[in-house]
Design an enzyme around this catalytic site. Structure first.
Site, PDB file in Angstrom:
ATOM      1  N   ARG A 124       0.820  -1.225   0.000  1.00 47.89           N
ATOM      2  CA  ARG A 124       0.000   0.000   0.000  1.00 47.89           C
ATOM      3  C   ARG A 124       0.849   1.269   0.000  1.00 47.89           C
ATOM      4  NH1 ARG A 124      -3.979   0.883   4.486  1.00 47.89           N
ATOM      5  NH2 ARG A 124      -2.474  -0.149   5.807  1.00 47.89           N
ATOM      6  N   TYR A 125       2.098   1.158   0.451  1.00 54.75           N
ATOM      7  CA  TYR A 125       2.988   2.319   0.544  1.00 54.75           C
ATOM      8  C   TYR A 125       4.160   2.087  -0.408  1.00 54.75           C
ATOM      9  CZ  TYR A 125       0.391   3.054   4.905  1.00 54.75           C
ATOM     10  OH  TYR A 125      -0.603   3.231   5.834  1.00 54.75           O
TER      11      TYR A 125
ATOM     12  N   ARG B 229       7.222  -0.208   1.361  1.00 55.78           N
ATOM     13  CA  ARG B 229       7.061  -1.243   2.380  1.00 55.78           C
ATOM     14  C   ARG B 229       5.823  -2.110   2.119  1.00 55.78           C
ATOM     15  NH1 ARG B 229       6.374   3.844   3.951  1.00 55.78           N
ATOM     16  NH2 ARG B 229       4.614   4.479   5.226  1.00 55.78           N
TER      17      ARG B 229
ATOM     18  N   CYS C 198      -3.412 -16.922  16.161  1.00 57.51           N
ATOM     19  CA  CYS C 198      -2.995 -16.039  17.266  1.00 57.51           C
ATOM     20  C   CYS C 198      -3.308 -16.769  18.570  1.00 57.51           C
ATOM     21  CB  CYS C 198      -3.779 -14.735  17.269  1.00 57.51           C
ATOM     22  SG  CYS C 198      -3.679 -13.797  15.749  1.00 57.51           S
TER      23      CYS C 198
ATOM     24  N   CYS D  61      -8.418 -11.381  19.356  1.00 54.05           N
ATOM     25  CA  CYS D  61      -8.923 -10.141  19.955  1.00 54.05           C
ATOM     26  C   CYS D  61     -10.260  -9.801  19.314  1.00 54.05           C
ATOM     27  CB  CYS D  61      -7.940  -9.001  19.716  1.00 54.05           C
ATOM     28  SG  CYS D  61      -6.238  -9.454  20.092  1.00 54.05           S
TER      29      CYS D  61
ATOM     30  N   CYS E 292     -10.194  -7.197  16.537  1.00 49.97           N
ATOM     31  CA  CYS E 292      -9.241  -7.386  15.435  1.00 49.97           C
ATOM     32  C   CYS E 292      -9.782  -6.790  14.124  1.00 49.97           C
ATOM     33  CB  CYS E 292      -8.968  -8.875  15.241  1.00 49.97           C
ATOM     34  SG  CYS E 292      -7.758  -9.180  13.926  1.00 49.97           S
TER      35      CYS E 292
ATOM     36  N   ARG F 107      -8.645  -7.600  11.220  1.00 53.09           N
ATOM     37  CA  ARG F 107      -8.588  -8.629  10.169  1.00 53.09           C
ATOM     38  C   ARG F 107      -9.473  -9.819  10.494  1.00 53.09           C
ATOM     39  NH1 ARG F 107      -2.469  -8.152   9.883  1.00 53.09           N
ATOM     40  NH2 ARG F 107      -2.407  -6.140   8.848  1.00 53.09           N
TER      41      ARG F 107
ATOM     42  N   ASP G 211     -10.559   0.760  13.621  1.00 55.78           N
ATOM     43  CA  ASP G 211     -10.973   0.839  12.216  1.00 55.78           C
ATOM     44  C   ASP G 211     -12.484   0.626  12.059  1.00 55.78           C
ATOM     45  OD1 ASP G 211      -8.386   1.248  11.244  1.00 55.78           O
ATOM     46  OD2 ASP G 211      -7.958  -0.905  11.301  1.00 55.78           O
TER      47      ASP G 211
ATOM     48  N   ASP H 287      -6.167   4.959  10.316  1.00 54.43           N
ATOM     49  CA  ASP H 287      -5.801   4.259   9.082  1.00 54.43           C
ATOM     50  C   ASP H 287      -7.018   4.381   8.170  1.00 54.43           C
ATOM     51  OD1 ASP H 287      -4.278   2.818   7.351  1.00 54.43           O
ATOM     52  OD2 ASP H 287      -3.762   1.244   8.796  1.00 54.43           O
TER      53      ASP H 287
ATOM     54  N   LYS I 221      -2.236   5.736   6.649  1.00 53.15           N
ATOM     55  CA  LYS I 221      -2.359   6.332   7.989  1.00 53.15           C
ATOM     56  C   LYS I 221      -2.209   7.851   7.926  1.00 53.15           C
ATOM     57  CE  LYS I 221      -0.280   2.266  10.083  1.00 53.15           C
ATOM     58  NZ  LYS I 221       0.142   1.679   8.793  1.00 53.15           N
TER      59      LYS I 221
HETATM   60  S1  SF4 Z   1      -5.363  -7.986  16.771  1.00 55.82           S
HETATM   61 FE1  SF4 Z   1      -5.933  -9.666  15.359  1.00 55.82          FE
HETATM   62  S2  SF4 Z   1      -3.976 -10.306  14.431  1.00 55.82           S
HETATM   63 FE2  SF4 Z   1      -3.465  -9.089  16.264  1.00 55.82          FE
HETATM   64  S3  SF4 Z   1      -3.219 -10.613  17.922  1.00 55.82           S
HETATM   65 FE3  SF4 Z   1      -5.338  -9.880  17.984  1.00 55.82          FE
HETATM   66  S4  SF4 Z   1      -6.494 -11.335  16.742  1.00 55.82           S
HETATM   67 FE4  SF4 Z   1      -4.343 -11.623  16.237  1.00 55.82          FE
END
Ligand code: SF4
Length: 369
Positions: A112-113, A116, A125, A129, A132, A134, A293, A330, A337
């Site tokens: 995207r940049y 990088r 993971c 979370c 998250c 994603r 986000d 972002d 960002k």
């Molecule tokens: S934010 Fe998403 S990618 Fe990062 S540790 Fe938590 S679940 Fe995993």
């Protein structure tokens, strides 16, 4: 908090507790696992059933041991257990808020940049979370990066000399074995035009036992290596987590924290100040304070932009500049960002500008042509 075995896990032998593979294998995934240890509220039970197909639940015993007993609004619990808010949809929410899939130029490689790339190497993971960004792919075995796609991603990066900086991400790259991680980092390090390697990992927060002497030996051999982690709340700042950070710093990793501002978790300036002071003590610099986000199912966590500005305004003057992160949005659609800063200018008359400082004082500055 020490981060040692306690509460429902007080009978676990310290050697087992310290074994990251034991922590991985004993992750709490199903409702019964939680009922038997930390309990579930009616709301959590219902949210669990309704979200199972969309985004898995997984919590290490270590992270679950940080839950505050008897507090349904415990900030650690809120980050780890499904909530009713995830089921509420809004028209502005996006499945892929940063347009990472559209910018994917090779398997797992999002560009995207100009200089990088993001390199997605695992869907796994230790803790998934609830906030998250994603969620669309993290936790989904269908998005797992197979060896041939990782190899193809590395080959692509090797062929593009404009790429100077690679952020190895996922999922959490430290979910991979030491051997797999050493191979990926070694291959990337051997590419002449790749000058900077970075790892994004929440293991120091959710599974600090993963930072073993063997892993640290792998990371020590990679230069320069930046490690971005993700502490959000003082309850995560345990002695065990501090040990993990210090092991990484001793291995020469440059540590930065990417906090996400979350309603009911850390949307309070004193909470952020406490975490950031602790991070600096352990050689981890607060790098970003992210506005959450516009991802699907996390709007209940979002705070108004003004809250983030209030937080950084409060930090300024109460902690050194090293402890004041960039407050970042972002932008959706792959816009990248942008940094938002409080407005310190009060008035302007000719070359005389009156500014306020972070604690409310007013001072006149004479500008020049
Ligand atoms: S934010 Fe998403 S990618 Fe990062 S540790 Fe938590 S679940 Fe995993």
């Amino acid at each position: 908090m020490t981060g040692g075995p306690h509460g429902p896990w007080s009978e676990v032998a310290p050697a087992q507790w310290e074994d990251w593979r034991w922590q991985q294998s004993r992750r709490l995934r199903r409702p019964a696992h939680f009922e038997d240890s930390v309990g579930l509220s009616e709301e959590e039970r219902a949210a669990f059933a309704a979200t199972t197909d969309a985004f898995r639940t997984s919590v290490t015993p270590y992270y679950a041991s940080l839950f505050e007993a008897g507090n349904p609004h415990c900030p650690i619990r809120m980050q780890a257990l499904p909530q009713a808010g995830e089921l509420v949809t809004h028209p502005f929410e996006l499945r892929d808020p940063l347009d990472e899939e559209a910018h994917m130029v090779a398997p797992g490689v999002t560009w995207r940049y100009p200089d990088r790339v993001l390199f997605y190497v695992t869907h796994n993971c230790p803790v998934y979370c609830r906030h998250c960004t994603r969620k669309r792919k993290v936790s989904d075995p269908g998005s797992a990066a197979a060896m041939d796609s990782i190899t193809a991603g590395i080959a692509y990066i090797a062929g593009e000399t404009a790429i100077r900086d690679v952020l190895v991400s996922g999922g959490d790259p430290l979910s991979l074995s030491d051997e797999r991680l050493a191979w990926i980092l070694g291959e990337l390090q051997n590419i002449d035009h790749v000058e900077v390697l970075r790892i994004g990992t929440r293991n120091p927060v959710t599974l600090p036992q993963r930072i073993t002497p063997e892993l640290v030996d792998v990371l020590r051999s990679v230069r320069p290596l930046y490690v971005h982690t993700h502490f959000n709340h003082p309850r995560e700042c345990t002695d065990r987590a501090a040990l993990a950070l210090n092991m990484l710093a001793d291995a020469g990793c440059v540590l930065g924290n990417q906090m996400v501002l979350l309603r009911g978790v850390n949307d309070d300036p004193e909470t952020v100040l406490t975490v950031n002071r602790w991070l600096l003590r352990h050689r981890c610099r607060p790098y970003y304070l992210f506005q959450a986000d516009m991802a699907e199912g996390i709007t209940h966590f979002r705070t108004p932009l003004s809250r983030g500005l209030e937080v950084v305004d409060y930090l300024r003057g109460r902690i050194s500049g090293m402890g004041v992160p960039h407050f970042v949005v972002d932008l959706p659609g792959g816009g990248g960002k942008i940094t938002l800063t409080p407005d310190y200018e009060v008035s302007r008359e000719g070359s005389e500008i009156t500014f306020r400082n972070g604690t409310g004082g007013r001072f006149v500055f004479h500008d020049v042509d």
